[in-house]
Motif scaffolding. Structure first.
Motif, PDB file in Angstrom:
ATOM      1  N   GLU A  38       3.582   7.021  11.124  1.00 25.96           N
ATOM      2  CA  GLU A  38       2.816   7.558   9.995  1.00 25.96           C
ATOM      3  C   GLU A  38       1.426   7.894  10.492  1.00 25.96           C
ATOM      4  O   GLU A  38       0.737   7.052  11.079  1.00 25.96           O
ATOM      5  CB  GLU A  38       2.720   6.529   8.872  1.00 25.96           C
ATOM      6  CG  GLU A  38       1.876   7.038   7.712  1.00 25.96           C
ATOM      7  CD  GLU A  38       1.471   5.964   6.740  1.00 25.96           C
ATOM      8  OE1 GLU A  38       1.049   4.867   7.162  1.00 25.96           O
ATOM      9  OE2 GLU A  38       1.597   6.221   5.528  1.00 25.96           O
ATOM     10  N   THR A  66       0.381  11.260   5.915  1.00 24.85           N
ATOM     11  CA  THR A  66      -0.054  10.592   4.676  1.00 24.85           C
ATOM     12  C   THR A  66      -1.530  10.869   4.412  1.00 24.85           C
ATOM     13  O   THR A  66      -2.365  10.713   5.300  1.00 24.85           O
ATOM     14  CB  THR A  66       0.157   9.067   4.787  1.00 24.85           C
ATOM     15  OG1 THR A  66       1.557   8.785   4.886  1.00 24.85           O
ATOM     16  CG2 THR A  66      -0.416   8.325   3.586  1.00 24.85           C
ATOM     17  N   ASP A  98       3.960  12.039   2.764  1.00 21.81           N
ATOM     18  CA  ASP A  98       3.853  10.990   1.752  1.00 21.81           C
ATOM     19  C   ASP A  98       3.007  11.557   0.614  1.00 21.81           C
ATOM     20  O   ASP A  98       1.865  11.971   0.822  1.00 21.81           O
ATOM     21  CB  ASP A  98       3.166   9.766   2.388  1.00 21.81           C
ATOM     22  CG  ASP A  98       2.965   8.610   1.426  1.00 21.81           C
ATOM     23  OD1 ASP A  98       3.336   7.482   1.770  1.00 21.81           O
ATOM     24  OD2 ASP A  98       2.419   8.838   0.318  1.00 21.81           O
ATOM     25  N   HIS A 122       1.243   2.942  -5.062  1.00 21.56           N
ATOM     26  CA  HIS A 122       0.667   1.722  -4.514  1.00 21.56           C
ATOM     27  C   HIS A 122      -0.170   1.067  -5.607  1.00 21.56           C
ATOM     28  O   HIS A 122      -1.047   1.691  -6.173  1.00 21.56           O
ATOM     29  CB  HIS A 122      -0.232   2.046  -3.309  1.00 21.56           C
ATOM     30  CG  HIS A 122       0.439   2.936  -2.321  1.00 21.56           C
ATOM     31  ND1 HIS A 122       0.613   4.283  -2.558  1.00 21.56           N
ATOM     32  CD2 HIS A 122       1.046   2.669  -1.149  1.00 21.56           C
ATOM     33  CE1 HIS A 122       1.262   4.811  -1.532  1.00 21.56           C
ATOM     34  NE2 HIS A 122       1.560   3.858  -0.675  1.00 21.56           N
ATOM     35  N   LYS A 147       8.893   5.350  -2.420  1.00 20.37           N
ATOM     36  CA  LYS A 147       8.195   4.222  -1.795  1.00 20.37           C
ATOM     37  C   LYS A 147       7.284   3.555  -2.829  1.00 20.37           C
ATOM     38  O   LYS A 147       6.481   4.210  -3.491  1.00 20.37           O
ATOM     39  CB  LYS A 147       7.342   4.659  -0.617  1.00 20.37           C
ATOM     40  CG  LYS A 147       6.586   3.492  -0.007  1.00 20.37           C
ATOM     41  CD  LYS A 147       5.791   3.888   1.199  1.00 20.37           C
ATOM     42  CE  LYS A 147       4.619   4.713   0.844  1.00 20.37           C
ATOM     43  NZ  LYS A 147       3.681   4.904   1.952  1.00 20.37           N
ATOM     44  N   SER A 175       7.425  -2.174  -0.277  1.00 18.12           N
ATOM     45  CA  SER A 175       6.489  -2.983   0.504  1.00 18.12           C
ATOM     46  C   SER A 175       5.609  -3.795  -0.434  1.00 18.12           C
ATOM     47  O   SER A 175       5.613  -3.592  -1.649  1.00 18.12           O
ATOM     48  CB  SER A 175       5.611  -2.078   1.390  1.00 18.12           C
ATOM     49  OG  SER A 175       4.827  -2.879   2.274  1.00 18.12           O
ATOM     50  N   VAL A 176       4.908  -4.760   0.157  1.00 15.34           N
ATOM     51  CA  VAL A 176       3.992  -5.576  -0.627  1.00 15.34           C
ATOM     52  C   VAL A 176       2.587  -5.386  -0.072  1.00 15.34           C
ATOM     53  O   VAL A 176       2.409  -5.195   1.147  1.00 15.34           O
ATOM     54  CB  VAL A 176       4.381  -7.071  -0.596  1.00 15.34           C
ATOM     55  CG1 VAL A 176       5.736  -7.296  -1.251  1.00 15.34           C
ATOM     56  CG2 VAL A 176       4.401  -7.617   0.828  1.00 15.34           C
ATOM     57  N   TYR A 197       6.144  -1.055   7.276  1.00 17.21           N
ATOM     58  CA  TYR A 197       4.993  -0.465   7.970  1.00 17.21           C
ATOM     59  C   TYR A 197       4.284  -1.529   8.803  1.00 17.21           C
ATOM     60  O   TYR A 197       4.078  -2.658   8.345  1.00 17.21           O
ATOM     61  CB  TYR A 197       4.010   0.116   6.952  1.00 17.21           C
ATOM     62  CG  TYR A 197       4.479   1.389   6.293  1.00 17.21           C
ATOM     63  CD1 TYR A 197       5.410   1.349   5.256  1.00 17.21           C
ATOM     64  CD2 TYR A 197       4.007   2.629   6.705  1.00 17.21           C
ATOM     65  CE1 TYR A 197       5.845   2.530   4.657  1.00 17.21           C
ATOM     66  CE2 TYR A 197       4.441   3.806   6.096  1.00 17.21           C
ATOM     67  CZ  TYR A 197       5.364   3.740   5.078  1.00 17.21           C
ATOM     68  OH  TYR A 197       5.799   4.909   4.481  1.00 17.21           O
ATOM     69  N   THR A 204      -3.650  -0.716   8.638  1.00 13.33           N
ATOM     70  CA  THR A 204      -4.026   0.296   7.650  1.00 13.33           C
ATOM     71  C   THR A 204      -3.868  -0.257   6.228  1.00 13.33           C
ATOM     72  O   THR A 204      -4.033   0.472   5.262  1.00 13.33           O
ATOM     73  CB  THR A 204      -3.158   1.566   7.799  1.00 13.33           C
ATOM     74  OG1 THR A 204      -1.779   1.183   7.612  1.00 13.33           O
ATOM     75  CG2 THR A 204      -3.340   2.209   9.157  1.00 13.33           C
ATOM     76  N   SER A 205      -3.493  -1.549   6.169  1.00 11.67           N
ATOM     77  CA  SER A 205      -3.369  -2.160   4.838  1.00 11.67           C
ATOM     78  C   SER A 205      -3.363  -3.669   5.016  1.00 11.67           C
ATOM     79  O   SER A 205      -2.815  -4.169   6.015  1.00 11.67           O
ATOM     80  CB  SER A 205      -2.062  -1.699   4.184  1.00 11.67           C
ATOM     81  OG  SER A 205      -1.919  -2.312   2.915  1.00 11.67           O
ATOM     82  N   GLN A 208      -0.386  -6.272   6.776  1.00 12.66           N
ATOM     83  CA  GLN A 208       0.504  -5.666   7.764  1.00 12.66           C
ATOM     84  C   GLN A 208       0.649  -6.562   8.992  1.00 12.66           C
ATOM     85  O   GLN A 208      -0.289  -7.212   9.417  1.00 12.66           O
ATOM     86  CB  GLN A 208      -0.085  -4.328   8.249  1.00 12.66           C
ATOM     87  CG  GLN A 208       0.329  -3.131   7.457  1.00 12.66           C
ATOM     88  CD  GLN A 208      -0.218  -1.863   8.071  1.00 12.66           C
ATOM     89  OE1 GLN A 208      -1.045  -1.878   8.986  1.00 12.66           O
ATOM     90  NE2 GLN A 208       0.224  -0.738   7.561  1.00 12.66           N
TER      91      GLN A 208
HETATM   92  O1  LIG Z   1       2.159   2.962   1.796  1.00  7.58           O
HETATM   93  C1  LIG Z   1       2.040   2.474   2.887  1.00  7.58           C
HETATM   94  C2  LIG Z   1       2.294   1.032   3.148  1.00  7.58           C
HETATM   95  C3  LIG Z   1       1.012   0.375   3.601  1.00  7.58           C
HETATM   96  O2  LIG Z   1       0.086   0.407   2.535  1.00  7.58           O
HETATM   97  C4  LIG Z   1       1.294  -1.060   3.943  1.00  7.58           C
HETATM   98  O3  LIG Z   1       1.114  -1.889   3.046  1.00  7.58           O
HETATM   99  O4  LIG Z   1       1.701  -1.338   5.075  1.00  7.58           O
HETATM  100  C5  LIG Z   1       0.424   1.096   4.778  1.00  7.58           C
HETATM  101  C6  LIG Z   1       0.161   2.585   4.461  1.00  7.58           C
HETATM  102  O5  LIG Z   1      -0.343   3.230   5.597  1.00  7.58           O
HETATM  103  C7  LIG Z   1       1.440   3.238   4.023  1.00  7.58           C
HETATM  104  O6  LIG Z   1       1.193   4.600   3.650  1.00  7.58           O
END
Ligand SMILES: O=C1C[C@@](O)(C(=O)O)C[C@@H](O)[C@@H]1O
Length: 257
Positions: A38, A66, A98, A122, A147, A175-176, A197, A204-205, A208
């Motif tokens: 991504e 994205t 995305d 999100h 997603k 995802s969380v 991810y 990036t979040s 992770q």
């Molecule tokens: O939407 C997602 C999932 C994410 O937010 C994460 O929680 O790992 C990381 C983002 O880059 C990605 O676009």
């Protein structure tokens, strides 16, 4: 270096998207160990035409573009009007875009360029089961893959997410967000999420895992990597002779260096 056998093992169902927030990461040797990439264009300030073209020529998996809005945890505040001018220069070197719900009007135009749409949402809260289902239907209205990233508040929320993922009628990435329940990231893949991810150099979040951490989790959690001890028959009645040799052979294929 992850042994190629691990990445190519068809039993591995925790598949990794490496989320890249700088063109410097495009040159990481770990890139090849991701199943998909991504490019977080909202976090990149300089033009990346050449870097992305080189990445395209060196990576054989899907590349996702994205542009995460500031309302949904990203850095893009340009609105839907400027989105096309930001993403269109890169479409020839990526496979998927995305798109958040606020940008859904761009979906058909992106698809007309033979690119898939990951319809995403999100949130920093946890919707109920019915709201999750409604959200899935909304995202499926414009996305090829849906997603959803939400923030569970308790273990019941995790059970809700696992159930919603396993019964989702559409291709889904679940995802969380946050760190408290980050352990759900790989579990959601075991319940049907197409990817999880990870980061290579910088997250990036929140919550992770790094690609290295997720590779290990993928190795340990994916059913195909459980020792072949039982091989579907109870030890007591099965012939356990040769188990050690078999398991040593199996492990040789998956050696980590
Ligand atoms: O939407 C997602 C999932 C994410 O937010 C994460 O929680 O790992 C990381 C983002 O880059 C990605 O676009």
């Amino acid at each position: 270096m992850l042994h190629e056998a691990l990445k190519s093992d068809s039993n591995r169902i925790i598949r990794i998207i490496a989320s890249l927030s700088s063109p410097l990461e495009f040159r990481s040797p770990l890139i090849k160990e991701a199943d998909a990439l991504e490019v977080r264009l909202d976090m990149i300030t300089e033009p990346i035409n050449d870097a992305l073209h080189q990445l395209r020529n060196s990576f054989d998996g899907p590349i996702i573009l994205t542009m995460r809005s500031s309302d949904e945890g990203g850095a893009y505040a340009g609105g839907t009007g400027r989105l096309w001018e930001r993403i269109s220069p890169y479409l020839s070197d990526i496979d998927m875009v995305d798109l958040e719900i606020r940008f859904q009007d761009h979906a058909e135009r992106i698809k007309s360029h033979n690119k898939s749409v990951i319809a995403s949402c999100h949130r920093n809260d946890m919707p109920g089961e019915q709201e999750l289902q409604n959200l899935m239907d909304t995202l499926h209205g414009f996305g090829d893959i849906i997603k959803i990233a939400v923030q569970p508040q308790n273990q019941q929320d995790i059970l809700t997410l696992l159930k919603s993922t396993s019964t989702c009628p559409y291709p889904v990435i679940m995802s969380v967000t946050g760190t408290v329940y980050r352990y759900a990231r790989p579990l959601l893949c075991l319940f049907g999420s197409l990817y999880t991810y990870c980061y290579i150099e910088s997250a990036t979040s929140p919550g992770q895992y790094s690609i290295r951490e997720m590779q290990l989790l993928s190795h340990l959690l994916t059913p195909g990597f459980v020792d072949p001890w039982f091989e579907g028959r109870p030890v007591r009645s099965g012939d356990v002779s040769g188990f050690l040799e078999r398991s040593q052979e199996y492990r040789k294929k998956l050696e980590y260096q």
